[in-house]
Design a protein around this motif. Structure first.
Motif, mmCIF file in Angstrom:
data_model
loop_
_atom_site.group_PDB
_atom_site.id
_atom_site.type_symbol
_atom_site.label_atom_id
_atom_site.label_comp_id
_atom_site.label_asym_id
_atom_site.label_seq_id
_atom_site.Cartn_x
_atom_site.Cartn_y
_atom_site.Cartn_z
ATOM 1 N N HIS A 22 -35.983 8.519 -0.363
ATOM 2 C CA HIS A 22 -36.258 9.059 1.004
ATOM 3 C C HIS A 22 -35.217 8.418 1.705
ATOM 4 N N ASP A 23 -34.954 7.205 1.460
ATOM 5 C CA ASP A 23 -33.842 6.656 2.314
ATOM 6 C C ASP A 23 -32.170 7.208 1.969
ATOM 7 N N MET A 24 -31.919 7.399 0.818
ATOM 8 C CA MET A 24 -30.688 7.899 0.445
ATOM 9 C C MET A 24 -30.404 9.251 0.262
ATOM 10 N N GLY A 25 -31.585 10.418 -0.013
ATOM 11 C CA GLY A 25 -31.583 11.724 -0.055
ATOM 12 C C GLY A 25 -31.150 11.886 -1.358
ATOM 13 N N LEU A 26 -30.848 13.268 -1.783
ATOM 14 C CA LEU A 26 -30.198 13.503 -3.102
ATOM 15 C C LEU A 26 -28.792 13.219 -3.087
#
Length: 143
Positions: free
Chosen positions: A49-53
């Motif tokens: 959620h915080d870093m994304g893919l």
């Protein structure tokens, strides 16, 4: 789980391992020197959620190498950016900008090895090491 999520999961798992598993090959440079993964990122879904893919060609990087893995201290960077953010990098100021010594050598058209040797082995000031053409200033080995 698709390939992008699998790669992100592997990266997350490896990040946790190098910080918490003394058997991990990189533990001495991470967990062994006190680097950990924040509580929030103990759960993969929070990390995702915080870093994304993970963008193609990017890797996770801690902005401050002395701080832990956390949303406030991590970003996606290229290998070149990551290599410029290592603990052993030497930073210099050139014309009001701070760059790595490697980048300063590239700008000056000098080899890193020669300039690094001038600074670390011969005790030259950084300005002198970067402004003196190779082969000038020393009679040994053209450096």
């Amino acid at each position: 789980m698709d390939k992008q999520h699998q790669r992100l999961y592997w990266l997350w798992s490896d990040m946790k391992g190098r910080c918490s598993n003394p058997s991990h090959a990189a533990f001495k440079n991470y967990g062994g020197r006190g680097i950990s993964v924040c509580d929030r990122w103990q759960l993969f879904d929070n990390f995702k959620h915080d870093m994304g893919l993970k963008p193609d060609g990017r890797m996770i990087d801690r902005t401050n190498n002395d701080l832990n893995y956390s949303p406030e201290n991590c970003r996606w960077v290229t290998r070149k950016e990551s290599n410029s953010n290592r603990r052993n990098c030497i930073y210099v100021s050139i014309k009001g900008s701070t760059v790595t010594l490697k980048e300063a050598c590239r700008i000056a058209g000098l080899t890193y090895r020669a300039v690094h040797k001038r600074i670390t082995k011969r005790g030259w000031a950084i300005d002198r090491a970067l402004l003196t053409p190779i082969g000038i200033g020393n009679t040994k080995q053209g450096v």
